[in-house]
Design an enzyme around this catalytic site. Structure first.
Site, PDB file in Angstrom:
ATOM      1  N   THR A 293      10.874   0.835  -3.728  1.00 20.70           N
ATOM      2  CA  THR A 293      11.102   1.278  -5.102  1.00 20.70           C
ATOM      3  C   THR A 293      12.574   1.621  -5.344  1.00 20.70           C
ATOM      4  O   THR A 293      13.276   2.049  -4.421  1.00 20.70           O
ATOM      5  CB  THR A 293      10.250   2.540  -5.383  1.00 20.70           C
ATOM      6  OG1 THR A 293      10.687   3.150  -6.582  1.00 20.70           O
ATOM      7  CG2 THR A 293      10.378   3.573  -4.262  1.00 20.70           C
ATOM      8  N   ASP A 294      12.999   1.503  -6.594  1.00 20.68           N
ATOM      9  CA  ASP A 294      14.371   1.919  -6.932  1.00 20.68           C
ATOM     10  C   ASP A 294      14.542   3.435  -6.790  1.00 20.68           C
ATOM     11  O   ASP A 294      15.669   3.930  -6.755  1.00 20.68           O
ATOM     12  CB  ASP A 294      14.762   1.465  -8.349  1.00 20.68           C
ATOM     13  CG  ASP A 294      13.887   2.039  -9.460  1.00 20.68           C
ATOM     14  OD1 ASP A 294      12.923   2.757  -9.165  1.00 20.68           O
ATOM     15  OD2 ASP A 294      14.195   1.762 -10.642  1.00 20.68           O
ATOM     16  N   GLU A 295      13.417   4.158  -6.687  1.00 23.18           N
ATOM     17  CA  GLU A 295      13.533   5.624  -6.614  1.00 23.18           C
ATOM     18  C   GLU A 295      14.173   6.100  -5.308  1.00 23.18           C
ATOM     19  O   GLU A 295      14.608   7.242  -5.218  1.00 23.18           O
ATOM     20  CB  GLU A 295      12.154   6.275  -6.841  1.00 23.18           C
ATOM     21  CG  GLU A 295      11.629   5.919  -8.219  1.00 23.18           C
ATOM     22  CD  GLU A 295      10.383   6.679  -8.653  1.00 23.18           C
ATOM     23  OE1 GLU A 295      10.207   7.837  -8.255  1.00 23.18           O
ATOM     24  OE2 GLU A 295       9.590   6.093  -9.413  1.00 23.18           O
TER      25      GLU A 295
ATOM     26  N   LYS B  48       9.016   6.849   0.693  1.00 25.46           N
ATOM     27  CA  LYS B  48       9.300   5.415   0.607  1.00 25.46           C
ATOM     28  C   LYS B  48      10.644   5.103   1.281  1.00 25.46           C
ATOM     29  O   LYS B  48      10.781   4.095   1.974  1.00 25.46           O
ATOM     30  CB  LYS B  48       9.333   4.952  -0.854  1.00 25.46           C
ATOM     31  CG  LYS B  48       7.998   4.943  -1.551  1.00 25.46           C
ATOM     32  CD  LYS B  48       7.045   3.869  -1.049  1.00 25.46           C
ATOM     33  CE  LYS B  48       7.398   2.468  -1.512  1.00 25.46           C
ATOM     34  NZ  LYS B  48       6.343   1.481  -1.104  1.00 25.46           N
TER      35      LYS B  48
ATOM     36  N   TYR C 135       7.735  11.758  -2.921  1.00 20.01           N
ATOM     37  CA  TYR C 135       7.326  10.346  -3.007  1.00 20.01           C
ATOM     38  C   TYR C 135       8.476   9.430  -2.594  1.00 20.01           C
ATOM     39  O   TYR C 135       8.338   8.592  -1.701  1.00 20.01           O
ATOM     40  CB  TYR C 135       6.865   9.991  -4.438  1.00 20.01           C
ATOM     41  CG  TYR C 135       6.904   8.505  -4.700  1.00 20.01           C
ATOM     42  CD1 TYR C 135       6.057   7.640  -4.031  1.00 20.01           C
ATOM     43  CD2 TYR C 135       7.834   7.961  -5.606  1.00 20.01           C
ATOM     44  CE1 TYR C 135       6.122   6.265  -4.245  1.00 20.01           C
ATOM     45  CE2 TYR C 135       7.894   6.592  -5.823  1.00 20.01           C
ATOM     46  CZ  TYR C 135       7.037   5.750  -5.136  1.00 20.01           C
ATOM     47  OH  TYR C 135       7.114   4.392  -5.346  1.00 20.01           O
TER      48      TYR C 135
ATOM     49  N   TYR D  30       7.380  14.999 -20.793  1.00 18.62           N
ATOM     50  CA  TYR D  30       8.070  15.987 -19.960  1.00 18.62           C
ATOM     51  C   TYR D  30       9.459  16.290 -20.540  1.00 18.62           C
ATOM     52  O   TYR D  30      10.171  15.376 -20.980  1.00 18.62           O
ATOM     53  CB  TYR D  30       8.241  15.482 -18.528  1.00 18.62           C
ATOM     54  CG  TYR D  30       6.950  15.244 -17.762  1.00 18.62           C
ATOM     55  CD1 TYR D  30       5.707  15.576 -18.295  1.00 18.62           C
ATOM     56  CD2 TYR D  30       6.976  14.675 -16.495  1.00 18.62           C
ATOM     57  CE1 TYR D  30       4.534  15.347 -17.588  1.00 18.62           C
ATOM     58  CE2 TYR D  30       5.810  14.447 -15.775  1.00 18.62           C
ATOM     59  CZ  TYR D  30       4.595  14.775 -16.332  1.00 18.62           C
ATOM     60  OH  TYR D  30       3.444  14.545 -15.627  1.00 18.62           O
TER      61      TYR D  30
ATOM     62  N   ALA E 234       0.835  -1.211   0.000  1.00 14.75           N
ATOM     63  CA  ALA E 234       0.000   0.000   0.000  1.00 14.75           C
ATOM     64  C   ALA E 234       0.862   1.250   0.000  1.00 14.75           C
ATOM     65  O   ALA E 234       1.737   1.399   0.850  1.00 14.75           O
ATOM     66  CB  ALA E 234      -0.909   0.005   1.224  1.00 14.75           C
TER      67      ALA E 234
ATOM     68  N   ALA F 294      11.201  10.108  -1.066  1.00 12.96           N
ATOM     69  CA  ALA F 294      11.640  10.336   0.318  1.00 12.96           C
ATOM     70  C   ALA F 294      10.720   9.616   1.296  1.00 12.96           C
ATOM     71  O   ALA F 294      11.168   9.059   2.301  1.00 12.96           O
ATOM     72  CB  ALA F 294      11.673  11.836   0.621  1.00 12.96           C
TER      73      ALA F 294
HETATM   74  P1  TYD Z   1       5.752   7.939 -14.155  1.00  9.04           P
HETATM   75  O1  TYD Z   1       4.931   6.961 -14.947  1.00  9.04           O
HETATM   76  O2  TYD Z   1       5.038   8.997 -13.388  1.00  9.04           O
HETATM   77  O3  TYD Z   1       6.709   7.058 -13.231  1.00  9.04           O
HETATM   78  P2  TYD Z   1       7.994   7.519 -12.313  1.00  9.04           P
HETATM   79  O4  TYD Z   1       7.995   8.971 -12.162  1.00  9.04           O
HETATM   80  O5  TYD Z   1       7.724   6.825 -11.040  1.00  9.04           O
HETATM   81  O6  TYD Z   1       9.193   7.001 -13.026  1.00  9.04           O
HETATM   82  O7  TYD Z   1       6.750   8.680 -15.154  1.00  9.04           O
HETATM   83  C1  TYD Z   1       7.696   7.967 -15.922  1.00  9.04           C
HETATM   84  C2  TYD Z   1       8.510   8.967 -16.675  1.00  9.04           C
HETATM   85  O8  TYD Z   1       7.677   9.574 -17.666  1.00  9.04           O
HETATM   86  C3  TYD Z   1       9.029  10.119 -15.831  1.00  9.04           C
HETATM   87  O9  TYD Z   1      10.337  10.469 -16.311  1.00  9.04           O
HETATM   88  C4  TYD Z   1       8.067  11.263 -16.111  1.00  9.04           C
HETATM   89  C5  TYD Z   1       7.615  10.996 -17.522  1.00  9.04           C
HETATM   90  N1  TYD Z   1       6.237  11.383 -17.865  1.00  9.04           N
HETATM   91  C6  TYD Z   1       5.977  12.062 -19.064  1.00  9.04           C
HETATM   92  O10 TYD Z   1       6.899  12.389 -19.834  1.00  9.04           O
HETATM   93  N2  TYD Z   1       4.681  12.368 -19.375  1.00  9.04           N
HETATM   94  C7  TYD Z   1       3.638  12.030 -18.558  1.00  9.04           C
HETATM   95  O11 TYD Z   1       2.475  12.353 -18.877  1.00  9.04           O
HETATM   96  C8  TYD Z   1       3.914  11.328 -17.338  1.00  9.04           C
HETATM   97  C9  TYD Z   1       2.805  10.938 -16.417  1.00  9.04           C
HETATM   98  C10 TYD Z   1       5.235  11.009 -17.041  1.00  9.04           C
END
Ligand code: TYD
Length: 355
Positions: free
Chosen positions: A135-137, A165, A161, A218, A85, A163
């Site tokens: 998580t690996d994060e 975990k 997040y 992103y 969870a 931090a």
């Molecule tokens: P995510 O699925 O949120 O997993 P995490 O951050 O735990 O790795 O995101 C994976 C990667 O994708 C992360 O580098 C952010 C990017 N991302 C996008 O480019 N576009 C998006 O709409 C989302 C949700 C994430």
């Protein structure tokens, strides 16, 4: 009558429902108690297919509710815990960190404490296990060319997040060192597959493409993640649960490293193959958003040698193409599920499970 009575927290979540289904179907001699708070990312109906199995129970509850937790431990004489969870979406943690601190950190400590108290009351920690799925994060981020994270990498999280975990990791470790609680930790890379909430990269991208929306990437999409298919996560988690040594941590990885933009392009290609979507038109809809995620981790990659060498895990069976194709196929076949999530109908259904 049951040789193990396992409390699994967060069984209505993404990874949780895959693991609960596996446990219920493959271990009729174990009782599986799914303890879930049905927060926004919990979908009770995910487990409709197995909810009448004799070795399955659903218990509505929050890991921060110590009274309900101790009642569940006592009612079922819980022998083992698999703790999944968690609030898990990094962007949400940036906007609103406190729920992450409460659910992920404080909630883990409540669960550790409930296990410690119940097993102390029973007289011994012998034969019990508390498996914390992390998580690996927690290891922060690495650059291109750096060695992947190992179990001894520093715990240097970058987001609220990770931090939250990582803090829970430290408490889990401390419960082993201080009290001898039989804690095992795993650190898993990014999971991909069916039933993932459409706020994460893969399901969000599939959904945006199918609904003629902008495909949000992103920055320039050059960040990379290591992707593991849900079946492989379940297989690795079962290996850790069954063979892991208390006090140890194990990394779960697949070797499937992929830049975000490459993953998005693979999803586009797969939808072109399956549905004949107009690839070029969809590519024009990619919207690169600068600074969408403050502190955006550049790269995660996992060295999974230890779980293979010490626990005999066979390694991930799905390569990146399998990961993407199977995931796209699941979402195409389960559009009704996605609609229930997007419309909020699942919340009304969840309410019928809150008793
Ligand atoms: P995510 O699925 O949120 O997993 P995490 O951050 O735990 O790795 O995101 C994976 C990667 O994708 C992360 O580098 C952010 C990017 N991302 C996008 O480019 N576009 C998006 O709409 C989302 C949700 C994430």
């Amino acid at each position: 009558m049951y040789s193990k009575r396992i409390l699994i927290s967060g069984g209505c979540g993404f990874i949780g429902n895959h693991l609960v289904r596996h446990l219920v179907k493959n271990h009729p001699g174990w009782l599986i108690v799914n303890f879930d708070a049905l927060t926004y990312a919990g979908v009770a109906e995910n487990l409709k297919d197995i909810e009448n199995e004799p070795n399955y129970r659903f218990e509505y509850g929050d890991v921060m509710d110590e009274f309900t937790l101790s009642a569940v431990f006592a009612n079922y004489a819980i022998t083992d815990v698999i703790h999944l969870a968690a609030e898990s979406h990094v962007d949400r943690s940036v906007n609103s960190p406190m729920p992450f601190v409460f659910s992920n950190t404080v909630g883990t400590v409540y669960l550790l404490e409930a296990a410690r108290q119940w097993w102390t009351h029973e007289g011994t920690f012998e034969g019990h296990k508390f498996y914390y799925f992390s998580t690996d994060e927690v290891f922060g981020a690495i650059h291109s060319g750096d060695e992947p994270f190992t179990e001894t990498s520093g715990i240097v999280p970058n987001s609220p997040y990770s931090a939250s975990k990582a803090s829970a990791d430290l408490f889990a470790r401390a419960y082993h060192k201080t009290y001898g609680l039989p804690v095992i930790i795993s650190h898993c890379c990014n999971a991909i597959g069916g039933y993932q909430f459409p706020e994460k990269l893969a399901p969000a991208t599939i959904d945006r493409i199918l609904n003629n929306e902008s495909v949000v990437v992103y920055d320039e999409g050059l960040q990379s993640r290591e992707w593991i298919y849900t079946d492989d996560v379940v297989d690795a988690a079962m290996t850790v649960f069954e063979k892991g040594i208390p006090g140890e941590a194990y990394n779960i990885g697949s070797g499937n490293e992929c830049k975000n933009i490459d993953l998005v392009n693979m999803i586009i290609e797969t939808l072109w193959m399956r549905k004949g979507i107009d690839r070029d038109e969809v590519r024009k809809r990619i919207k690169y958003v600068a600074n969408a995620r403050p502190g955006h981790d550049f790269r995660y990659a996992i060295n999974a040698d230890k779980i293979k060498a010490e626990l005999g895990w066979q390694g991930a069976q799905n390569d990146i193409t399998d990961c993407v194709e199977k995931t796209v196929d699941w979402y195409l076949e389960n559009q009704e599920w996605v609609e229930k999530i997007k419309s909020g109908e699942y919340k009304t259904i969840n309410d019928t499970y809150r008793y």
